[in-house]
Design an enzyme around this catalytic site. Sequence first.
Site, short mmCIF file in Angstrom:
data_model
loop_
_atom_site.label_atom_id
_atom_site.label_comp_id
_atom_site.label_asym_id
_atom_site.label_seq_id
_atom_site.Cartn_x
_atom_site.Cartn_y
_atom_site.Cartn_z
N GLU A 1 -21.15 -9.05 -15.46
CA GLU A 1 -21.66 -7.95 -15.10
C GLU A 1 -22.74 -7.15 -15.77
OE1 GLU A 1 -18.91 -4.98 -13.82
OE2 GLU A 1 -18.01 -4.87 -15.91
N TYR B 1 -13.67 8.13 -15.13
CA TYR B 1 -14.62 9.07 -14.59
C TYR B 1 -15.18 8.27 -13.06
CZ TYR B 1 -18.17 5.60 -15.91
OH TYR B 1 -19.02 4.61 -16.00
N LYS C 1 -12.43 2.00 -14.77
CA LYS C 1 -13.55 3.01 -15.02
C LYS C 1 -13.32 4.10 -16.15
CE LYS C 1 -17.57 4.52 -12.20
NZ LYS C 1 -18.65 3.51 -12.76
N ARG D 1 -10.94 4.37 -5.72
CA ARG D 1 -10.95 3.61 -7.31
C ARG D 1 -10.54 4.53 -8.29
NH1 ARG D 1 -16.79 1.13 -8.64
NH2 ARG D 1 -17.30 3.25 -8.82
N LEU E 1 -16.04 -4.33 -13.19
CA LEU E 1 -15.50 -3.48 -12.49
C LEU E 1 -15.53 -3.64 -10.99
CD1 LEU E 1 -15.14 -0.15 -12.79
CD2 LEU E 1 -17.13 0.01 -12.25
N ARG F 1 -3.66 15.31 -33.69
CA ARG F 1 -4.16 13.95 -33.16
C ARG F 1 -3.35 13.09 -33.52
NH1 ARG F 1 -6.98 9.86 -35.30
NH2 ARG F 1 -8.64 9.16 -33.87
#
Length: 281
Positions: free
Chosen positions: A178, A31, A146, A50, A202, A100
């Site tokens: 972070e 995302y 991300k 990114r 990140l 799945r």
Amino acid sequence: MIVYFNGKIMNLGNVSISPFDRAFQFGDGVYEVIRYYPEKFFEFKLHLDRLKNSLHKIEIDFNSFENIETVLYDLIQMNNLNDKLSIAYIQISRGNQFPRRHFYNENMEPSIFIYVENYPAKIDDMKNGVKVGLEEDIRWLRCDIKTTSLLPNILSKHRAIKNGLTEIIWHRNGFITEGTQTNVCFIKNGELITPPLSNLILPGITRGIVLRLCKKLRIRYTERDINMSELYHFDEIFLVSTTAEVTPVIELDGNIINGSVPGPICKLLQSEYQKLYNSEN
């Protein structure tokens, strides 16, 4: 709310996401969050780059980027947000797979979902500073991606809010990494110090902009490992992110920072950051 889903702009109520979407079952997706300052999305290209990098790293084959910027502005207009400080959320999952299975079919069609929302600036936090806590960083070793797999972030952030804090700063093997939603910067004797880019943090867009501003303002900066033993010897600490911008920390794990007031370098970088996005609009 008007949103975008798999090539179509539609009402949110008409979106139908399969329970076999791998983002739903595995967190198998990426995302991006982009800030909209009326009348422009700030550093759109950096965010898009990114997003592409995250897709590449988890091997999602998605290449339909040509109209994303147009879609973002269409959604801003259709949701009556032209003159409002907002954010756009873009999520791309690997797609639907039944039955799945942990392994994935390489020929799946990725799913893309985009929405925009009014998201005012946290003026009080940026002006007066915030209190943050410390926790051990127990995430996986690819924090540079991300991804939508954010359970550790969610749990740490919830504990922060529950305890009257704004953010948690993580540490791993005795070194700072972070925050749950932010990168972190430190000031000592006029020099900005921040952890180096690696698989453990990140590559924040705002982090990069702040370092760019340091060059412009001739503020010395160093990207290096920061030992836990150094934490309470810094002159200033602040958080940086797309939505937090540059937010001073006035208390860390119960310890007062800079007399509980934002420091001069933080305030300077705040001002220059705001000039930067205002000059683009």
